[in-house]
Design an enzyme around this catalytic site. Structure first.
Site, mmCIF file in Angstrom:
data_model
loop_
_atom_site.group_PDB
_atom_site.id
_atom_site.type_symbol
_atom_site.label_atom_id
_atom_site.label_comp_id
_atom_site.label_asym_id
_atom_site.label_seq_id
_atom_site.Cartn_x
_atom_site.Cartn_y
_atom_site.Cartn_z
ATOM 1 N N GLY A 123 0.844 -1.188 0.000
ATOM 2 C CA GLY A 123 0.000 0.000 0.000
ATOM 3 C C GLY A 123 0.878 1.236 0.000
ATOM 4 O O GLY A 123 0.662 2.189 -0.741
ATOM 5 N N MET B 292 5.149 2.696 1.516
ATOM 6 C CA MET B 292 6.417 2.390 2.201
ATOM 7 C C MET B 292 6.978 3.689 2.741
ATOM 8 O O MET B 292 7.135 4.675 2.008
ATOM 9 C CB MET B 292 7.391 1.717 1.229
ATOM 10 C CG MET B 292 8.741 1.395 1.828
ATOM 11 S SD MET B 292 8.662 0.449 3.375
ATOM 12 C CE MET B 292 8.034 -1.114 2.791
ATOM 13 N N GLU C 268 1.597 6.187 6.319
ATOM 14 C CA GLU C 268 3.031 6.334 5.994
ATOM 15 C C GLU C 268 3.626 7.550 6.708
ATOM 16 O O GLU C 268 4.772 7.506 7.155
ATOM 17 C CB GLU C 268 3.247 6.443 4.484
ATOM 18 C CG GLU C 268 2.695 5.264 3.674
ATOM 19 C CD GLU C 268 3.028 3.896 4.244
ATOM 20 O OE1 GLU C 268 4.132 3.725 4.792
ATOM 21 O OE2 GLU C 268 2.175 2.992 4.166
ATOM 22 N N HIS D 85 4.403 6.829 10.338
ATOM 23 C CA HIS D 85 5.629 6.042 10.521
ATOM 24 C C HIS D 85 6.845 6.936 10.793
ATOM 25 O O HIS D 85 7.874 6.443 11.250
ATOM 26 C CB HIS D 85 5.908 5.199 9.276
ATOM 27 C CG HIS D 85 5.330 3.820 9.326
ATOM 28 N ND1 HIS D 85 5.489 2.977 10.406
ATOM 29 C CD2 HIS D 85 4.606 3.110 8.414
ATOM 30 C CE1 HIS D 85 4.891 1.818 10.152
ATOM 31 N NE2 HIS D 85 4.333 1.869 8.960
ATOM 32 N N TYR E 9 -0.140 -5.885 12.647
ATOM 33 C CA TYR E 9 -0.807 -4.620 12.338
ATOM 34 C C TYR E 9 -2.059 -4.427 13.211
ATOM 35 O O TYR E 9 -2.118 -3.536 14.057
ATOM 36 C CB TYR E 9 -1.249 -4.579 10.868
ATOM 37 C CG TYR E 9 -0.155 -4.265 9.878
ATOM 38 C CD1 TYR E 9 0.867 -5.179 9.621
ATOM 39 C CD2 TYR E 9 -0.145 -3.072 9.173
ATOM 40 C CE1 TYR E 9 1.866 -4.905 8.702
ATOM 41 C CE2 TYR E 9 0.860 -2.790 8.247
ATOM 42 C CZ TYR E 9 1.852 -3.708 8.023
ATOM 43 O OH TYR E 9 2.840 -3.422 7.114
ATOM 44 N N ARG F 187 -0.466 -5.297 -6.224
ATOM 45 C CA ARG F 187 -0.456 -5.055 -4.775
ATOM 46 C C ARG F 187 -0.875 -6.339 -4.050
ATOM 47 O O ARG F 187 -1.992 -6.837 -4.247
ATOM 48 C CB ARG F 187 -1.413 -3.907 -4.454
ATOM 49 C CG ARG F 187 -1.412 -3.499 -2.989
ATOM 50 C CD ARG F 187 -2.291 -2.278 -2.772
ATOM 51 N NE ARG F 187 -2.475 -1.985 -1.361
ATOM 52 C CZ ARG F 187 -3.350 -1.119 -0.896
ATOM 53 N NH1 ARG F 187 -4.120 -0.445 -1.742
ATOM 54 N NH2 ARG F 187 -3.473 -0.905 0.402
#
Ligand SMILES: [Zn+2]
Length: 348
Positions: free
Chosen positions: A11, A13, A39, A42, A124, A297
């Site tokens: 999805g 990075m 993202e 993160h 997750y 994906r």
């Protein structure tokens, strides 16, 4: 952010300063943008405080999945955040049904195995359910203070599960021992499945979908269903809650009313194809082949090949896979080769 070609297997990075994104997030209505929030989150949990080994991946992904939901709440409101949380819980429960219990822990059992296996719903979504529960036990204000201190304490370092446990023992369990016990903390982190006291998230926003489902299963034509207010998560919920067996005429009715085959939203298309494959609704096969040859994906590709496999579409599976495989990322090719080894003639 950079949007990569459709073969990008993830999805997103979280490369520092340049997040990579799959083009399947571009749905035309901004309905799939929570991955952007993921993202960016993160930057704190993942890139500022990092997992020391792949076993500790849940520290990155669990906190980040939780933060994603908090950002969605701040930007789109509580209803949307709850919707996404319920969908997340549904994905977790689905994976709990097929995964051995020993794998259903926050630390991933990958010390002597392929670290890719750490990327599962437990690192997750189970981990995010744990963080949500910490929030509800402590109350948001107190929990936010803990989060900020946790990130500041471990900033610019790589930590293990045990570093987190030790830190929680010295902070959470001391300051909030009346709200969370050491046994409960250990059960969440090292226990299998979900703790038996866990209360599943709910959303009243799905009531209208439940009503439509009941009407449709009861014989109401698809075009009479009240779907005008539905967003992508309502559709995902609707498709995931359809009975396992749906008649050909009902599937045709749904497809004609809502143009699900070839849907421009990759999430809705994927969930629809899963229902259709399971029920041998062969009308979708040309569009499915285009979808699987265009998109690489893993989140979409793997479940669709699994559905084809389970439903016994051996010939179609081999034809589509041979055509699609050269466009897939090597990491996905390896996983699919292992999954489909019987069908593609590697053994048996
Ligand atoms: Zn992530």
């Amino acid at each position: 952010m950079i949007v990569l070609p459709p073969s990008f297997p993830f999805g997103g990075m979280e490369n520092p300063m340049l997040a990579f994104m799959t083009p399947t997030l571009i749905a035309g209505d901004k309905s799939l943008v929570s991955t952007v929030a993921h993202e960016l989150a993160h930057s704190w949990t993942g890139n500022l405080v990092s997992n020391a080994t792949w076993r500790d991946l849940w520290l990155n992904e669990g906190f980040t999945t939780y933060f994603t939901n908090r950002i969605v709440e701040a930007v789109y409101g509580k209803e949307q955040a709850e919707l996404e949380w319920v969908i997340e819980y549904g994905r977790l429960v689905e994976e709990m049904q097929s995964m051995p219990l020993a794998e259903q822990t926050l630390p991933a059992n990958v010390q002597d195995r392929d670290p890719n296996l750490a990327f599962n719903r437990f690192t997750y979504d189970k981990a995010s359910m744990f963080v949500h529960e910490l929030e509800s036990r402590l109350g948001r204000a107190a929990f936010d203070i803990f989060l900020r201190q946790y990130v500041e304490h471990f900033a610019f370092s790589a930590i293990t599960t045990e570093s987190f446990v030790k830190y929680a023992q010295q902070t959470l369990l001391v300051e909030h021992g009346d709200k969370l016990s050491e046994n409960e903390l250990n059960e969440w982190i090292y226990g299998q499945g979900l703790p038996d006291w866990f209360v599943a998230p709910t959303s009243t926003s799905f009531d209208k979908v439940d009503a439509a489902l009941e009407a449709f299963i009861g014989g109401a034509p698809a075009h009479t269903l009240a779907v005008t207010q539905w967003r992508v998560h309502h559709w995902q919920y609707f498709l995931s809650k359809l009975p396992l067996v749906v008649s050909q005429s009902m599937l045709l009715d749904l497809d004609e009313a809502f143009q699900l085959t070839g849907h421009q939203n990759a999430e809705i298309a994927c969930d629809w194809y899963r229902v259709a494959i399971r029920n041998h609704f062969d009308l979708i096969l040309p569009a499915l082949s285009i979808y699987l040859c265009k998109i690489g994906r893993g989140k979409f590709v793997r479940p669709l090949f699994t559905e084809l496999q389970v439903a016994g579409y051996k010939q179609e599976l081999v034809t589509i896979y041979n055509q699609a495989r050269p466009g897939y990322h090597p990491s996905l090719q390896v996983k699919l080769d292992a999954l489909l080894r019987v069908e593609i003639g590697l053994i048996g």
